[in-house]
Design a protein around this motif. Structure first.
Motif, PDB file in Angstrom:
ATOM      1  N   THR A   1       0.843  -1.212   0.000  1.00 34.00           N
ATOM      2  CA  THR A   1       0.000   0.000   0.000  1.00 34.00           C
ATOM      3  C   THR A   1       0.876   1.260   0.000  1.00 34.00           C
ATOM      4  O   THR A   1       0.515   2.266  -0.600  1.00 34.00           O
ATOM      5  CB  THR A   1      -0.932   0.023   1.227  1.00 34.00           C
ATOM      6  OG1 THR A   1      -0.155  -0.149   2.395  1.00 34.00           O
ATOM      7  CG2 THR A   1      -1.990  -1.049   1.151  1.00 34.00           C
ATOM      8  N   ASP A   2       2.046   1.190   0.678  1.00 38.91           N
ATOM      9  CA  ASP A   2       2.949   2.350   0.688  1.00 38.91           C
ATOM     10  C   ASP A   2       3.497   2.643  -0.708  1.00 38.91           C
ATOM     11  O   ASP A   2       3.603   3.810  -1.115  1.00 38.91           O
ATOM     12  CB  ASP A   2       4.118   2.113   1.650  1.00 38.91           C
ATOM     13  CG  ASP A   2       3.718   2.367   3.093  1.00 38.91           C
ATOM     14  OD1 ASP A   2       2.622   2.903   3.305  1.00 38.91           O
ATOM     15  OD2 ASP A   2       4.499   2.022   3.990  1.00 38.91           O
TER      16      ASP A   2
ATOM     17  N   LYS B   1       7.793   0.821   7.039  1.00 37.25           N
ATOM     18  CA  LYS B   1       6.362   1.049   7.215  1.00 37.25           C
ATOM     19  C   LYS B   1       6.044   1.635   8.587  1.00 37.25           C
ATOM     20  O   LYS B   1       5.134   2.433   8.748  1.00 37.25           O
ATOM     21  CB  LYS B   1       5.610  -0.268   7.000  1.00 37.25           C
ATOM     22  CG  LYS B   1       4.128  -0.058   6.798  1.00 37.25           C
ATOM     23  CD  LYS B   1       3.447  -1.284   6.278  1.00 37.25           C
ATOM     24  CE  LYS B   1       1.969  -0.984   6.027  1.00 37.25           C
ATOM     25  NZ  LYS B   1       1.259  -2.099   5.452  1.00 37.25           N
TER      26      LYS B   1
ATOM     27  N   ALA C   1       2.925  10.815  -6.830  1.00 37.37           N
ATOM     28  CA  ALA C   1       4.028  11.271  -7.694  1.00 37.37           C
ATOM     29  C   ALA C   1       5.368  11.339  -6.967  1.00 37.37           C
ATOM     30  O   ALA C   1       6.296  11.979  -7.440  1.00 37.37           O
ATOM     31  CB  ALA C   1       3.705  12.631  -8.325  1.00 37.37           C
ATOM     32  N   THR C   2       5.462  10.675  -5.828  1.00 38.47           N
ATOM     33  CA  THR C   2       6.754  10.613  -5.136  1.00 38.47           C
ATOM     34  C   THR C   2       7.660   9.606  -5.831  1.00 38.47           C
ATOM     35  O   THR C   2       8.840   9.852  -6.035  1.00 38.47           O
ATOM     36  CB  THR C   2       6.548  10.180  -3.666  1.00 38.47           C
ATOM     37  OG1 THR C   2       5.574  11.039  -3.089  1.00 38.47           O
ATOM     38  CG2 THR C   2       7.833  10.287  -2.891  1.00 38.47           C
ATOM     39  N   ASP C   3       7.086   8.469  -6.196  1.00 42.15           N
ATOM     40  CA  ASP C   3       7.806   7.466  -6.987  1.00 42.15           C
ATOM     41  C   ASP C   3       7.319   7.545  -8.429  1.00 42.15           C
ATOM     42  O   ASP C   3       6.105   7.543  -8.680  1.00 42.15           O
ATOM     43  CB  ASP C   3       7.542   6.057  -6.459  1.00 42.15           C
ATOM     44  CG  ASP C   3       8.290   5.781  -5.158  1.00 42.15           C
ATOM     45  OD1 ASP C   3       8.979   6.702  -4.662  1.00 42.15           O
ATOM     46  OD2 ASP C   3       8.182   4.650  -4.654  1.00 42.15           O
TER      47      ASP C   3
ATOM     48  N   GLU D   1      12.748  11.606  -1.776  1.00 40.35           N
ATOM     49  CA  GLU D   1      12.037  11.038  -0.626  1.00 40.35           C
ATOM     50  C   GLU D   1      12.594   9.654  -0.360  1.00 40.35           C
ATOM     51  O   GLU D   1      12.732   8.841  -1.276  1.00 40.35           O
ATOM     52  CB  GLU D   1      10.530  10.964  -0.884  1.00 40.35           C
ATOM     53  CG  GLU D   1       9.793  10.359   0.314  1.00 40.35           C
ATOM     54  CD  GLU D   1       8.303  10.610   0.305  1.00 40.35           C
ATOM     55  OE1 GLU D   1       7.875  11.667  -0.185  1.00 40.35           O
ATOM     56  OE2 GLU D   1       7.566   9.733   0.802  1.00 40.35           O
TER      57      GLU D   1
ATOM     58  N   ARG E   1       2.881   6.037  -2.901  1.00 41.40           N
ATOM     59  CA  ARG E   1       3.962   6.891  -3.422  1.00 41.40           C
ATOM     60  C   ARG E   1       3.833   7.089  -4.930  1.00 41.40           C
ATOM     61  O   ARG E   1       4.139   8.155  -5.455  1.00 41.40           O
ATOM     62  CB  ARG E   1       5.333   6.315  -3.053  1.00 41.40           C
ATOM     63  CG  ARG E   1       5.652   6.442  -1.568  1.00 41.40           C
ATOM     64  CD  ARG E   1       7.141   6.321  -1.308  1.00 41.40           C
ATOM     65  NE  ARG E   1       7.656   5.029  -1.670  1.00 41.40           N
ATOM     66  CZ  ARG E   1       7.655   3.978  -0.857  1.00 41.40           C
ATOM     67  NH1 ARG E   1       7.197   4.079   0.368  1.00 41.40           N
ATOM     68  NH2 ARG E   1       8.134   2.828  -1.262  1.00 41.40           N
TER      69      ARG E   1
ATOM     70  N   ASP F   1      14.003   7.816  -7.431  1.00 41.12           N
ATOM     71  CA  ASP F   1      12.938   8.426  -6.636  1.00 41.12           C
ATOM     72  C   ASP F   1      13.488   9.101  -5.383  1.00 41.12           C
ATOM     73  O   ASP F   1      12.883  10.030  -4.851  1.00 41.12           O
ATOM     74  CB  ASP F   1      11.884   7.381  -6.262  1.00 41.12           C
ATOM     75  CG  ASP F   1      11.095   6.949  -7.491  1.00 41.12           C
ATOM     76  OD1 ASP F   1      10.832   7.816  -8.342  1.00 41.12           O
ATOM     77  OD2 ASP F   1      10.779   5.765  -7.608  1.00 41.12           O
TER      78      ASP F   1
ATOM     79  N   LYS G   1      15.118  13.591 -12.570  1.00 38.77           N
ATOM     80  CA  LYS G   1      14.979  12.676 -11.443  1.00 38.77           C
ATOM     81  C   LYS G   1      15.788  11.411 -11.733  1.00 38.77           C
ATOM     82  O   LYS G   1      15.374  10.580 -12.559  1.00 38.77           O
ATOM     83  CB  LYS G   1      13.498  12.341 -11.245  1.00 38.77           C
ATOM     84  CG  LYS G   1      13.169  11.848  -9.870  1.00 38.77           C
ATOM     85  CD  LYS G   1      11.662  11.917  -9.632  1.00 38.77           C
ATOM     86  CE  LYS G   1      11.340  11.617  -8.186  1.00 38.77           C
ATOM     87  NZ  LYS G   1       9.921  11.736  -7.893  1.00 38.77           N
TER      88      LYS G   1
END
Lengths: 134, 394
Positions: free
Chosen positions: A35-36, B169, A44-46, B164, A40, B109, B106
């Motif tokens: 889910t993480d 978790k 748009a973080t990943d 980031e 992401r 990530d 980029k």
């Protein structure tokens, strides 16, 4: 039976995570993600998975969309809109694709390398692959 | 007046044409997006004139807008630029400026590079302070984001590294941005007025900045906490008006900001604290060689989205011009309590009504809204103000 239950809840505007299917273009190199990881990608973080570029695809609104945001992103539609606009208007991201229906999402995901979207679990998903979310 | 009409027409055209073109099209097979925004405000205050407007008579001189274009050239490289224009009292004066223009690559990530004119990441809202449609408030807390100083804090000519890093978790993730570059003086901003009310004109100066922002996206859903630090070293000068002689000064300035943001469902809470010690060394100004100040600012806010179309909120904002002096003096603080109603008509249009209840007016060096030019007979202790603001974005 599950499909019937989904349709009944969908008609009533009540959709849970179990009624959402995450679908991807066959070029996406994984069959499951956490889910993480999903969060992401959709924030748009990943922008890559296993070295391959990925592109999140949203629905414009509706019960499936609202349930997806609540379950996986922890945001309301208004908060998501503000989140993406803050990135776009500061030069930090590109506005993601937002489509009007399950059919539009499935069509775009099937045709677009790296695309990942979500649809109601009752929808048939030819040309895409389902991603299991752990 | 013609200049104003031309600028309004330009902003309207810039907004209308891309909207008509559906805001996205393809060039050489790559998508290109155009986005824009504009807002018009009205401010009416009980006593003092605020934010360089004639607010005690009611002022519509509260307009801004911008338009940007961006494209992902490849999967890893994105380019874009934004033009910004404003006329808020005597601030901006319809001079269009390049707000940002970046090439962003980029690599991973967890590691990317931006170069060009880049928005400066500092605290919760520095980089989005002029985008009213992103915020509940018609005017952000002026202790932390003064409209007067927008142009000298908003961006830098240089580069960022950012990314980031997921921790795990149970611990969430860390976002970082580190940057360095040049910042330029604003001929149409608050420092111009601060200098003038002390009998000096100001020529454009420049400075170097370096800074870092680190924020922890905690495992508690919706909770982010972080800190930013920025160092600035600047040189400027101008003329001592009474003598007609030149002067120069240097500024060493450090800003540390700590903040928290919690968003859960329809509830949004924020808290932010900033301290800003700075040292000025003057040459050529009679009786003034060294000026040391320690600015402090903080704010807390609560907002609740009552429905899809209505959000209600309040914030309390405090600014201390110099923490080494008496905080209770009206000439050393500005405290502002607000109440706001934001109406989202649709995704593109919003309207806000906001009440400000302000105590104090800050010092002659503050550049935080109160100037003798608009208050030639001096200041009243309190200022109540109504702000109405309508915004559009696409």
């Amino acid at each position: 039976m599950r499909r019937l239950t989904s349709l009944v809840f969908f008609a009533a505007g009540i959709v849970s995570a179990a009624d959402i299917k995450v679908v991807a273009n066959p070029s996406v190199r994984v069959a499951q993600m956490s889910t993480d990881e999903l969060k992401r990608i959709f924030l748009a973080t990943d922008t890559s998975v296993e070295g391959g570029h990925v592109e999140p695809v949203f629905e414009k609104g509706g019960a499936t969309h609202e349930a997806f945001l609540k379950q996986y992103l922890g945001k309301t539609d208004a908060a998501l809109s503000i989140y993406y606009r803050s990135l776009v208007f500061t030069g930090k991201a590109f506005m993601p694709k937002m489509l009007g229906s399950d059919a539009d999402v499935l069509d775009y995901v099937a045709k677009t390398k790296g695309a990942i979207g979500y649809v109601n679990a009752a929808a048939s998903t030819p040309g895409t692959k389902e991603i299991a979310v752990r | 007046m013609d200049k104003r009409k031309n600028a309004i027409a330009l902003v309207a055209l810039a907004c209308a044409v891309p909207a008509a073109l559906h805001a996205q099209f393809l060039i050489e097979g790559r998508p290109v997006q155009i986005h824009g925004f504009a807002s018009q405000g009205f401010a009416y205050s009980s006593d003092n004139n605020y934010l360089t407007m004639n607010t005690s008579a009611g002022s519509f001189k509260f307009t801004d807008g911008g338009v940007n274009i961006s494209s992902p050239v490849t999967d890893k490289l994105r380019v874009g630029a934004q033009i910004y224009i404003r006329s808020i009292g005597t601030l901006g004066q319809w001079h269009p400026e390049l707000d940002w223009a970046v090439a962003d690559y980029k690599f991973k990530d967890w590691f990317g590079v931006r170069a060009g004119k880049v928005k400066t990441t500092l605290g919760l809202y520095n980089d989005t302070q002029d985008l009213e449609f992103l915020h509940t408030w018609a005017i952000l807390p002026q202790s932390l984001y003064p409209l007067d100083l927008r142009a000298v804090t908003i961006s830098h000519l240089g580069g960022d590294i950012y990314g980031e890093i997921p921790v795990n978790k149970r611990l969430g993730s860390l976002s970082y941005t580190a940057y360095a570059g040049r910042q330029f003086d604003d001929k149409y901003g608050g420092f111009r007025d601060v200098s003038l009310q002390q009998g000096r004109s100001r020529a454009g100066g420049t400075g170097w900045i370096a800074g870092v922002d680190l924020r922890w996206n905690s495992p508690v859903p919706g909770l982010t906490v972080g800190g930013s630090w920025l160092h600035e070293s600047a040189v400027s000068g101008g003329m001592v008006l009474a003598r007609g002689t030149p002067y120069t000064f240097t500024k060493e300035d450090q800003t540390a900001v700590f903040y928290g943001d919690y968003m859960r469902g329809n509830l949004h809470l924020t808290g932010e604290y900033s301290r800003n010690p700075r040292t000025f060394r003057f040459a050529g100004v009679p009786g003034l060689q060294l000026l040391r100040q320690k600015g402090l600012a903080w704010s807390t806010s609560v907002a609740y989205r009552v429905s899809k179309h209505l959000e209600l909120g309040t914030y309390h904002s405090r600014f201390i011009a110099d923490a080494n002096k008496d905080w209770s003096a009206l000439s050393n603080h500005i405290y502002d309590q607000t109440v706001t109603a934001r109406v989202d008509i649709d995704r593109h249009w919003n309207f806000k009504a906001e009440g400000h209840f302000i105590d104090g007016y800050g010092s002659i060096n503050s550049a935080h809204g109160f100037y003798l030019a608009q208050n030639p007979h001096g200041y009243q202790p309190k200022t109540n103000m109504l702000v109405l603001r309508a915004g559009f974005n696409f």
